[in-house]
Enzyme design. Structure first.
Site, PDB file in Angstrom:
ATOM      1  N   ASP A  21      38.713  33.469  20.874  1.00  0.00           N
ATOM      2  CA  ASP A  21      39.093  32.149  20.356  1.00  0.00           C
ATOM      3  C   ASP A  21      38.365  31.848  19.044  1.00  0.00           C
ATOM      4  O   ASP A  21      37.240  32.319  18.822  1.00  0.00           O
ATOM      5  CB  ASP A  21      38.742  31.087  21.419  1.00  0.00           C
ATOM      6  N   SER A  66      48.818  34.304  25.402  1.00  0.00           N
ATOM      7  CA  SER A  66      48.972  33.727  26.743  1.00  0.00           C
ATOM      8  C   SER A  66      50.397  33.205  26.924  1.00  0.00           C
ATOM      9  O   SER A  66      51.140  33.026  25.944  1.00  0.00           O
ATOM     10  CB  SER A  66      47.975  32.578  26.945  1.00  0.00           C
ATOM     11  N   GLU A  68      51.117  30.353  27.478  1.00  0.00           N
ATOM     12  CA  GLU A  68      51.173  29.031  26.837  1.00  0.00           C
ATOM     13  C   GLU A  68      51.228  29.139  25.313  1.00  0.00           C
ATOM     14  O   GLU A  68      51.558  28.168  24.632  1.00  0.00           O
ATOM     15  CB  GLU A  68      49.953  28.190  27.253  1.00  0.00           C
ATOM     16  N   ASN A  69      50.894  30.322  24.771  1.00  0.00           N
ATOM     17  CA  ASN A  69      50.873  30.455  23.309  1.00  0.00           C
ATOM     18  C   ASN A  69      52.265  30.365  22.664  1.00  0.00           C
ATOM     19  O   ASN A  69      52.385  30.183  21.452  1.00  0.00           O
ATOM     20  CB  ASN A  69      50.189  31.765  22.879  1.00  0.00           C
ATOM     21  N   TRP A  70      53.332  30.471  23.490  1.00  0.00           N
ATOM     22  CA  TRP A  70      54.684  30.294  22.945  1.00  0.00           C
ATOM     23  C   TRP A  70      54.865  28.905  22.355  1.00  0.00           C
ATOM     24  O   TRP A  70      55.745  28.672  21.544  1.00  0.00           O
ATOM     25  CB  TRP A  70      55.743  30.502  24.045  1.00  0.00           C
ATOM     26  N   ARG A  72      53.008  27.411  20.352  1.00  0.00           N
ATOM     27  CA  ARG A  72      52.470  27.288  18.980  1.00  0.00           C
ATOM     28  C   ARG A  72      53.614  27.239  17.966  1.00  0.00           C
ATOM     29  O   ARG A  72      54.746  27.599  18.301  1.00  0.00           O
ATOM     30  CB  ARG A  72      51.577  28.493  18.686  1.00  0.00           C
ATOM     31  N   ARG A 192      33.915  34.144  26.152  1.00  0.00           N
ATOM     32  CA  ARG A 192      34.823  33.335  25.348  1.00  0.00           C
ATOM     33  C   ARG A 192      34.111  32.941  24.066  1.00  0.00           C
ATOM     34  O   ARG A 192      33.016  32.371  24.109  1.00  0.00           O
ATOM     35  CB  ARG A 192      35.287  32.072  26.082  1.00  0.00           C
ATOM     36  N   ILE A 199      38.553  28.556  30.956  1.00  0.00           N
ATOM     37  CA  ILE A 199      39.065  29.898  31.265  1.00  0.00           C
ATOM     38  C   ILE A 199      40.495  30.077  30.755  1.00  0.00           C
ATOM     39  O   ILE A 199      40.946  31.204  30.547  1.00  0.00           O
ATOM     40  CB  ILE A 199      38.954  30.164  32.786  1.00  0.00           C
ATOM     41  N   GLU A 211      30.820  36.659  35.723  1.00  0.00           N
ATOM     42  CA  GLU A 211      29.792  35.901  35.016  1.00  0.00           C
ATOM     43  C   GLU A 211      30.425  35.374  33.734  1.00  0.00           C
ATOM     44  O   GLU A 211      31.125  36.111  33.025  1.00  0.00           O
ATOM     45  CB  GLU A 211      28.599  36.811  34.676  1.00  0.00           C
TER      46      GLU A 211
HETATM   47  C1  FPP Z   1      42.874  32.159  19.733  1.00  0.00           C
HETATM   48  O1  FPP Z   1      42.389  31.605  18.526  1.00  0.00           O
HETATM   49  C2  FPP Z   1      43.479  33.458  19.459  1.00  0.00           C
HETATM   50  C3  FPP Z   1      44.751  33.826  19.797  1.00  0.00           C
HETATM   51  C4  FPP Z   1      45.691  32.940  20.488  1.00  0.00           C
HETATM   52  C5  FPP Z   1      45.274  35.149  19.455  1.00  0.00           C
HETATM   53  C6  FPP Z   1      44.345  36.295  19.634  1.00  0.00           C
HETATM   54  C7  FPP Z   1      44.919  37.448  18.909  1.00  0.00           C
HETATM   55  C8  FPP Z   1      44.239  38.307  18.123  1.00  0.00           C
HETATM   56  C9  FPP Z   1      42.786  38.303  17.971  1.00  0.00           C
HETATM   57  C10 FPP Z   1      44.973  39.335  17.331  1.00  0.00           C
HETATM   58  C11 FPP Z   1      45.724  40.399  18.082  1.00  0.00           C
HETATM   59  C12 FPP Z   1      44.961  41.119  19.153  1.00  0.00           C
HETATM   60  C13 FPP Z   1      45.082  42.422  19.507  1.00  0.00           C
HETATM   61  C14 FPP Z   1      44.487  42.882  20.781  1.00  0.00           C
HETATM   62  C15 FPP Z   1      45.758  43.445  18.649  1.00  0.00           C
HETATM   63  P1  FPP Z   1      42.997  30.209  18.056  1.00  0.00           P
HETATM   64  O2  FPP Z   1      44.161  30.479  17.175  1.00  0.00           O
HETATM   65  O3  FPP Z   1      43.298  29.349  19.238  1.00  0.00           O
HETATM   66  O4  FPP Z   1      41.805  29.616  17.233  1.00  0.00           O
HETATM   67  P2  FPP Z   1      41.442  28.057  17.093  1.00  0.00           P
HETATM   68  O5  FPP Z   1      41.065  27.565  18.467  1.00  0.00           O
HETATM   69  O6  FPP Z   1      40.280  28.081  16.151  1.00  0.00           O
HETATM   70  O7  FPP Z   1      42.651  27.365  16.530  1.00  0.00           O
END
Ligand code: FPP
Length: 250
Positions: A21, A66, A68-70, A72, A192, A199, A211
């Site tokens: 994150d 995730s 839920e990321n759809w 975005r 995290r 989580i 842990e």
């Molecule tokens: C959360 O940060 C991150 C994600 C939702 C995407 C994670 C993906 C990658 C690191 C790239 C691809 C990974 C692989 C394994 C090739 P955020 O966007 O929620 O950050 P913020 O909370 O600061 O907005």
């Protein structure tokens, strides 16, 4: 091997998981687009695989997308998808050098075809590797995984002579066999980054005795030293699994 090395080996997590994150905030603080943050985050993901392999961690879960990321913005989702489609094939030679085996946790069927293909090829190309297993959690949700297992459990029970009794006798161990990736070990350490302490639907069942380690470091800034700090914290924890400290120590 020196005793101290032996000791630190024996307290490594078998399965570590990372919620990567902070990409967006990292980018914002530099006046860059969120996608730039994800790109930098993907570089760090590549590095962390190498560091974890070097250290002897056996399984590493990375929460890439995730369920839920759809929600975005469409452009960000599209950017994340093309990042995966472009990056995964590029990393394959390096993954071969490190004997990394890719696996996927989550339902990849709604992903764009090119991403599904890149993911499948990455898994197939690395299937015989004998080193660290990297579990890319893609369109993954812990609640969805549990609900799917409940459906399987009902189907299994209905095929038994006495379905009601079969359900009444269902144990957590038997139920776990119905989870998507039941051959992956339960999570030992959940890291995290980015300062939030939750989580977020990651490995819900398998994090039962994980842990938890939270750091304020944004994922694109995460270094090998930060990983070591998390591992040191893990090594200092007493894992009691419901027992008392005295029982664990004796
Ligand atoms: C959360 O940060 C991150 C994600 C939702 C995407 C994670 C993906 C990658 C690191 C790239 C691809 C990974 C692989 C394994 C090739 P955020 O966007 O929620 O950050 P913020 O909370 O600061 O907005």
């Amino acid at each position: 091997m020196a005793p101290s090395e032996q000791e630190s080996d024996s307290i490594l997590p078998c399965h570590a998981g990372i919620i990567m994150d902070g990409n967006g905030r990292w980018a914002k603080s530099r006046g860059k687009s969120r996608l730039e943050g994800h790109k930098q985050g993907a570089e760090v993901a590549r590095n962390v695989v190498r560091w974890a392999a070097d250290l002897g961690i056996q399984q590493l879960s990375l929460y890439a997308f995730s369920t839920e990321n759809w929600e975005r913005p469409r452009l960000e989702v599209r950017g994340l998808m093309s990042l995966l489609a472009v990056l995964l094939p590029k990393t394959l030679p390096e993954m071969a050098d490190n004997q990394v085996r890719f696996r996927i946790l989550g339902d990849i069927s709604p992903l764009p075809n090119n991403v599904q293909k890149a993911v499948q090829q990455a898994c197939e190309a690395t299937a015989r590797h004998t080193g660290i297993e990297v579990i890319i959690c893609l369109n993954y949700g812990g609640q969805q995984e549990i609900v799917a297992a409940v459906r399987d459990a009902l189907q299994w029970a209905n095929a038994q002579a006495d379905p009601q009794q079969a359900m009444a006798e269902l144990t957590p161990e038997r139920f776990r066999q119905m989870m998507w990736r039941h051959d992956i070990a339960p999570l030992d350490l959940l890291i995290r980054t980015g300062g939030e302490m939750r989580i977020s639907n990651f490995h819900l069942w398998d994090a039962a005795y994980a842990e938890l380690y939270f750091t304020d470091v944004f994922w694109p800034d995460f270094t090998r030293h930060d990983l070591q700090l998390a591992l040191d914290a893990y090594a200092s924890r007493e894992r009691r699994y419901g027992r008392t400290s005295e029982q664990v120590c004796n």
